[in-house]
Design an enzyme around this catalytic site. Structure first.
Site, PDB file in Angstrom:
ATOM      1  CD  GLU A  39     -23.412  34.322  15.740  1.00  0.00           C
ATOM      2  OE1 GLU A  39     -23.278  34.122  14.520  1.00  0.00           O
ATOM      3  OE2 GLU A  39     -23.171  35.419  16.273  1.00  0.00           O
ATOM      4  CB  SER A  58      32.483  45.151  42.410  1.00  0.00           C
ATOM      5  OG  SER A  58      33.165  46.344  42.144  1.00  0.00           O
TER       6      SER A  58
END
Lengths: 756, 163
Positions: free
Chosen positions: A175, A455
């Site tokens: 870079e 239930s």
């Protein structure tokens, strides 16, 4: 005359230069102030790191070799070699490894060389390098996420000492070759980039220095205008004047944008290393370093998860640069080029990020911490999640739903499900599956999906009944007969049994095991709906629901989390431990900030609860749960089905674990599934990967285990009836079933019965 | 939003002015940079839909294996370390160690009793009472457990009277 013009020009030029120079200086001082006010002592907001439970290793623990290596892989351990912390090698039925050091919430542990031997699905032996036996040791906990600020930036700060030299050198080589020498910008690089890009007709190189990139990432938005570039350049220069190169480089390492994960922006190499490779930055190999450096130029353009070809090509160009600059030797270069990208694939990444659980962690912490503080101070949060259980639960949902859809000719993807797994004695949440697509942030059915529980309510009704009437036992006879409940705001409510057939007089054990609606409603009405509603509220630690009679059959809506809290009372023999996901919070320095200790509270009499639990075990041996793979294994549970078969539930527990399963339709349509056919198979699939320990129900001193007929509740044995074993008060007198030997009754009762 | 100080990294700031000429020269060169092509602006991509591997085979019935209990030595070691921590004045750590033992073996009544006794030490009789009750519920026929629980209850009562 020309001479005068010349002098006059010179004077103007000089004046302009001075003025220009002064303006420039003023501007630079202004920029310097901007920079120092926000950059100096750059206070990064450091997100909180969130950890799951560490994997505990002890002899006898249910864990297969594959499960163990899977966990090591996800911790980023290097496979196939043992040459330092964070590596392992499989040797036949054993695994040799060196565990990484870790500072746990209750003490630090250094690196440990280990050899773990397996037999089938259990740990058979654990030895140190010297051959000494180890009783108990834990692997470092996996990082399961971070709590990051609302601006979305997430990072894992790395110190200079944790950053590999190779990474720094590669970064500069690729870079910013002149980094060590330039003053913030590099004219040669800019010209070179200009030349290369013009020739290539597109963007091949950037001319920005690392410092410029840092400024861009740090301060400025993405506008690419001339004034912006100028400002960026000037700021870069000021940064260089103010700070040391090493500091700038470290800031870059921690700042640069390097990936996107949904709403989460990945900043810095520390987090990128975790995100792409699940490894600490210091452990990266050459080809992995090359990939990260390659990605910087365009995190989405070179996204290694989606644009693999581009990423691979650029990574290899970076490797070539590394060789060119002699950062790696030819052999390493050759090997690295041959490796594939090595990033964790989508499926595995989904497994490491648990959005449903993280939501709960956040909401628990929100009560005690300011959200801003939490997301910015680098806290460490230790949670209750068990990755082994979580992975099993996710697999159970995915596999079973697909199978059910295929078997029942339903549309693919029509079903949804949720699972909550807790340790009911401690209240710790071990796993949460919020939906079928566990890795993504969809609707969290486990926490926010409130559905009629059917239930599942019945154990509460029966518990309330046992509490209301001390003479009520599992052998007591209740009426499973039609009932008409007046309704002030409409037609009367006339409930029916599942098969439409009233069973007449039945013992309590049968009514609950077979989930008989009429018997439950009649019992509940006798006890009082208000009382049942009150009890439900107490057990949920919430306001009681409206006492509509339909509550008795589960018309009320709860989320799977709430059901887990409710059934925790049963699984905890009358003791409620509030559900929790966080155990401890530490600050960045390791000082303990908060502990969420083990808390439990008796909310029901164990003697009443154990009768209900016995019935829940009978559900599994001969009731609605008998289709389970675990029917004979001493577990307890309850099925639940809501009206029109929209919701299928199963709540089941063994001695140590409670798991709640809900299955429904994405569009809230009927699935045609019951609790037994829809939810129970998912529960079975989950439990098949875990250790199952039978529920032991201790019988109180004044009770006896007796055999009674399942149909009539009278004393019976296999020769004359259909016996089921139940705990009953020792002094309870029961008649023998017609046709059964009178010797079933003891002499004293028989004599007394003559006088009845 | 609060931004507080992390330990690292902090940028020190000696103000050294290097050559102003170089600075100016660079700025002049900026003019030449006007035409530098710039990298594409990054926007977050939409993520691909996550999928998990699906099995379409029903699970086999599990083999009837005997559940193996962890060796009692495990909780012995943790209990001893907890006792040392408590004696050394770190009840927080002592509690954490017992919680770790309970996490591994939630059904062991004596671990809950140990924890109850720790809470007596730290002055939380209410918790101690609940933990002792829990221990009794886990092992109702066990006389040793009942004895210890009874002693804890007595101390709870004493603490409540004095408190």
């Amino acid at each position: 005359m020309r001479r005068r013009i010349f002098v006059w020009c010179l004077r103007i030029t000089l004046a302009l230069a001075v003025v220009g120079g002064l303006a420039l200086c003023a501007w630079l001082f202004h920029l310097d102030r901007v920079i120092t006010s926000t950059f100096e002592g750059r206070r990064w907001s450091i997100p909180a790191q969130v950890y799951a439970q560490p994997l505990e290793l002890f002899v006898g623990r249910r864990l297969s070799l594959d499960q163990f290596t899977f966990e090591l892989d996800r911790l980023g351990y290097g496979a196939g070699r043992v040459d330092g912390p964070g590596t392992y090698r499989t040797e036949g039925q054993a695994v040799r490894t060196v565990l990484r050091p870790f500072a746990f919430a209750d003490g630090a542990r250094g690196a440990v060389p280990l050899r773990v031997r397996f037999e089938g699905t259990r740990i058979a032996a654990i030895d140190t390098a010297r051959g000494d036996e180890i009783e108990l040791i834990r692997v470092e906990p996996p990082l399961i996420g971070s709590i990051f600020p609302s601006h979305g930036e997430d990072r894992l700060i790395v110190q200079p000492g944790e950053t590999p030299e190779l990474l720094l050198e590669t970064l500069k080589a690729v870079e910013d070759r002149n980094f060590d020498r330039h003053l913030g910008f590099d004219p040669k690089a800019m010209l070179r980039a200009l030349w290369v890009n013009l020739r290539a007709g597109g963007v091949e190189q950037g001319g920005s220095t690392l410092t410029q990139q840092l400024v861009k990432s740090y301060y400025l938005d993405n506008r690419r205008t001339i004034p912006r570039k100028l400002k960026e350049l000037a700021m870069a220069v000021v940064l260089e004047l103010r700070f040391e190169k090493a500091d700038l480089l470290n800031a870059y390492i921690n700042e640069i944008y390097i990936g996107q994960d949904g709403a989460r922006a990945i900043h810095g190499f520390g987090l990128a290393s975790q995100y792409y490779f699940a490894k600490p930055l210091a452990d990266l190999d050459a080809h992995e370093i090359a990939l990260l450096v390659a990605v910087i130029r365009g995190p989405s353009y070179y996204n290694p998860l989606r644009n693999t070809e581009r990423a691979l090509a650029r990574r290899n160009r970076v490797l070539d640069t590394m060789l060119q600059f002699e950062l790696i030797d030819a052999a390493t270069h050759g090997r690295a080029r041959g490796r594939d990208l090595g990033v964790l694939r989508t499926g595995r990444r989904a497994g490491r990020y648990y959005p449903a659980f993280m939501d709960l962690v956040r909401s628990q912490l929100d009560r005690d911490y300011d959200a801003g503080l939490l997301a910015t101070n680098g806290f460490r949060v230790f949670t209750t999640l068990s990755p082994v259980v979580q992975e099993s639960a996710e697999r159970a949902v995915a596999g079973t739903l697909a199978r059910i859809e295929a078997e029942r000719d339903l549309d693919e993807g029509a079903l949804q499900a949720a699972i909550v797994v807790t340790s009911p004695q401690t209240g710790e949440v071990q796993a949460i599956v919020g939906g079928r697509d566990a890795g993504s942030r969809g609707f969290n059915y486990a926490v926010n999906g409130r559905r009629p529980i059917g239930s599942l309510i019945k154990p509460v009704v029966y518990l309330t009944a046992f509490e209301a009437d001390p003479n009520l036992t599992l052998a007591s006879i209740i009426d499973d007969v039609p009932v008409r409940v007046p309704n002030p705001s409409g037609p009367p409510w006339m409930p029916r049994n599942f098969d439409g057939r009233p069973q007449g007089e039945v013992p309590v054990i049968r009514a609950l095991a077979d989930s008989l609606n009429l018997a439950t409603v009649n019992l509940g009405l006798a006890v009082g709906v208000e009382r049942v509603a009150q009890r439900l509220g107490e057990l949920l630690d919430a306001p009681p629901p409206e006492p509509f009679p339909s509550l008795l059959l589960g018309a009320g809506e709860l989320s799977p989390m709430e059901v887990a809290q409710l059934y925790g009372t049963f699984a905890g023999t009358g003791f409620a431990a509030p559900l929790k996901t966080v155990i401890a919070v530490e600050d960045r320095g390791g000082a303990r900030l908060d502990r969420y200790p083990l808390v439990t509270r008796q909310v029901a009499d164990p003697r009443d609860v154990l009768q209900v639990n016995h019935a829940l075990k009978t559900v599994m041996t001969r009731g609605t749960g008998k289709g389970s793979l675990y029917a004979g294994r001493g577990v307890a549970g309850k099925t639940g089905t809501s009206d029109d078969f929209r919701d299928a539930w199963f709540a089941g527990f063994d001695a140590n674990l409670l798991a709640i399963v809900w299955v429904g339709h994405v569009d809230n349509e009927s699935t045609g599934l019951t609790g037994s056919s829809g939810a129970l198979p998912v529960w079975d699939a989950l439990m098949s990967e875990l250790a199952v320990t039978p529920v032991t129900i201790p019988v109180p001193n004044d009770y006896l285990l007796r055999e009674i007929d399942f149909a009539t509740g009278e004393l019976a044995d296999a020769s004359c009836g259909d016996p089921v074993t139940v705990p009953l008060p020792s002094d309870l007198r029961l008649p023998p079933k017609a046709g059964c030997p009178v010797t079933l009754q003891n002499l004293g009762d028989r004599i007394r019965s003559w006088f009845d | 939003m609060v931004r507080l100080m992390p330990a690292v990294p902090r940028l020190r700031a000696p103000l050294r002015v290097r050559s102003p000429a170089a600075l100016l020269a660079g700025l002049v060169l900026l003019g030449g940079c006007a035409g530098t092509p710039v990298a594409p602006v990054e926007t977050p991509p939409p993520l691909p839909p996550e999928t998990t591997p699906e099995e379409t085979v029903a699970p086999e019935p599990p083999p009837m294996a005997e559940p193996v209990r962890p060796s009692p030595n495990i909780s012995i070691a943790l209990r001893e370390e907890s006792a040392r921590a408590a004696a050394g004045g770190d009840p927080g750590r002592a509690i954490a160690l017992l919680e770790r033992a309970i996490r591994i073996e939630p059904g062991r009544a004596d671990l809950w009793l140990d924890l109850a006794e720790l809470y007596l030490q730290t002055g939380d009789p209410a918790q101690a009472e609940q933990l002792a009750r829990k221990a009794r519920a886990l092992a109702p026929g066990d006389e040793a457990v009942a004895e210890r629980a009874a002693r804890i209850d007595a101390r709870v009562r004493a603490l409540r009277q004095t408190g």
